[in-house]
Design an enzyme around this catalytic site. Structure first.
Site, PDB file in Angstrom:
ATOM      1  N   LYS A  16       0.859  -1.204   0.000  1.00  0.00           N
ATOM      2  CA  LYS A  16       0.000   0.000   0.000  1.00  0.00           C
ATOM      3  C   LYS A  16       0.887   1.244   0.000  1.00  0.00           C
ATOM      4  CE  LYS A  16       0.981   1.481   4.319  1.00  0.00           C
ATOM      5  NZ  LYS A  16       1.730   2.658   4.620  1.00  0.00           N
ATOM      6  N   PRO A 104       9.661  -4.189  -1.043  1.00  0.00           N
ATOM      7  CA  PRO A 104      10.850  -3.934  -0.223  1.00  0.00           C
ATOM      8  C   PRO A 104      10.529  -3.932   1.269  1.00  0.00           C
ATOM      9  CG  PRO A 104      10.188  -1.963  -1.439  1.00  0.00           C
ATOM     10  CD  PRO A 104       9.345  -3.081  -1.947  1.00  0.00           C
ATOM     11  N   LEU A 109       5.591   0.481   3.088  1.00  0.00           N
ATOM     12  CA  LEU A 109       4.635  -0.040   2.108  1.00  0.00           C
ATOM     13  C   LEU A 109       3.772  -1.170   2.684  1.00  0.00           C
ATOM     14  CD1 LEU A 109       6.992  -0.149  -1.027  1.00  0.00           C
ATOM     15  CD2 LEU A 109       5.236   1.561  -0.513  1.00  0.00           C
ATOM     16  N   ALA A 110       3.880  -1.385   4.005  1.00  0.00           N
ATOM     17  CA  ALA A 110       3.086  -2.405   4.711  1.00  0.00           C
ATOM     18  C   ALA A 110       3.311  -3.815   4.179  1.00  0.00           C
ATOM     19  CB  ALA A 110       1.591  -2.052   4.706  1.00  0.00           C
ATOM     20  N   ASP A 146      -1.899  -1.386  10.348  1.00  0.00           N
ATOM     21  CA  ASP A 146      -2.141  -1.401   8.897  1.00  0.00           C
ATOM     22  C   ASP A 146      -2.796  -2.692   8.417  1.00  0.00           C
ATOM     23  OD1 ASP A 146      -0.940   1.001   8.418  1.00  0.00           O
ATOM     24  OD2 ASP A 146       0.999   0.159   7.816  1.00  0.00           O
TER      25      ASP A 146
END
Ligand code: C5P
Length: 321
Positions: A16, A104, A109-110, A146
């Site tokens: 995300k 990564p 980016l969760a 998240d």
């Protein structure tokens, strides 16, 4: 009675980005009260889950920075399911989780949350539990702020700790360029702590003040732009409070942000607590142009750049056997 269960399931666990992240103040539970707009993108890990009648939780991963022990959110998700459903856990104590890592690590980016979310969704299927989405969200929220979003994905407003979700108009197909230095990771607890130290005097306090701010934010240009699915207007309304602490502390990320913006995308922002920076592009051709130009202007082997697209689906099952 013994139930015959399917024993393998493969899922895509997407990353995300945050189109918006505002820190309102302190919560009684020690976390921060947030207003975020979350967006799933098509960069995804592939998770293969296998249930066995013997053994224990076992993780394998193709990426050497991913811990394969009980600190991994995928492991913790499996352990939580075993604790919640002891009958299934005693029948199928062996859970092998194979992570093919594309997102990564330590990136904002969760990726870890998404892997944990995939394990919850996958075991719900493999163990034939038929848990509704609300139950999966409740379990996910115990593991990470998240994680509920990672399950359902799409375009959503996330409030509270980040675990309270409401859908916004779904944005799909918008191209996005993501860039991160491979060897650089930012600790999320550090970022929030640094923000608190620096900006505590600006914090709102009390649920009334939080609710008023939430109402006001929803009338700002970003929300109008999302409702109209207008990528240019979305690009110019991106915002992340955590940039104020992460960029000054990491000059290489500030430079990446500035170089990306100089390539004239629709907008540039750091995602979550960073250090990934993303740019929204007008079309796929511009996204690929930005990818190439970025690699030319910052020719470091450590810099990784991806082109992805907004998508409306969170964790997705791709195969069973
Ligand atoms: O929930 P999660 O484990 O992802 O959060 C990681 C850390 O980020 C927390 O331990 C906390 O330090 C910080 N955080 C916060 N407020 C939030 C979410 C995260 O302070 N709403």
């Amino acid at each position: 009675m013994r139930i015959e269960l399917m024993n393998t399931c493969t899922l895509l666990a997407p990353a995300k980005i945050n189109l918006y992240l505002e820190i309102l103040g302190d919560r009684p539970d020690g976390f921060h009260e947030l207003i975020m707009v979350m967006q799933t993108v098509s960069l995804a890990d592939r998770i293969t889950l296998t249930c066995q009648e013997s053994g224990s939780i076992h993780i394998t991963c193709n990426h050497d920075q991913v811990p394969c022990d009980s600190s991994n959110l995928a492991y913790r998700a499996a352990a939580l399911m075993q604790q919640e459903f002891p009958d299934r856990a005693s029948q199928y104590p062996g859970i092998t989780i194979q992570i093919d890592k594309q997102i990564p690590v330590g990136a904002g980016l969760a990726g870890g949350s998404s892997n944990g979310a995939a394990v919850l969704v996958g075991l719900n299927q493999l163990w034939d539990l038929h848990l509704p989405i609300a139950d999966l969200h409740r379990l996910a929220a115990q593991l990470g702020s998240d994680m509920p979003f990672s399950i359902s994905g799409g375009t959503a407003l996330a409030t509270g700790r980040g675990e309270q979700l409401s859908d916004l108009a779904q944005l799909t197909g918008i191209p996005v360029v993501l860039a991160k230095y491979r060897s650089l990771a930012v600790s999320t607890p550090w970022a929030y702590k640094a923000y608190r130290q620096q900006f505590h005097d600006r914090y709102l306090s009390g649920s009334e003040a939080f609710a008023q701010r939430l109402q006001a934010v929803q009338t700002t240009p970003l929300f109008t732009a999302i409702a109209a699915a207008n990528p240019a207007a979305i690009g110019s309304a991106l915002h992340n409070d955590l940039e104020a602490v992460v960029l000054p502390d990491h000059p290489s990320v500030a430079e990446l942000h500035q170089v990306m913006q100089s390539l004239q995308p629709l907008g540039t922002l750091m995602s979550g607590s960073g250090p990934t920076v993303f740019a929204i592009a007008a079309n796929l051709a511009q996204a690929h142009h930005i990818q190439t130009a970025l690699q030319e202007k910052l020719p470091y082997p450590d810099l990784e750049v991806w082109v992805a697209q907004f998508q409306s689906q969170g964790v997705e099952r791709v195969a069973n056997s």
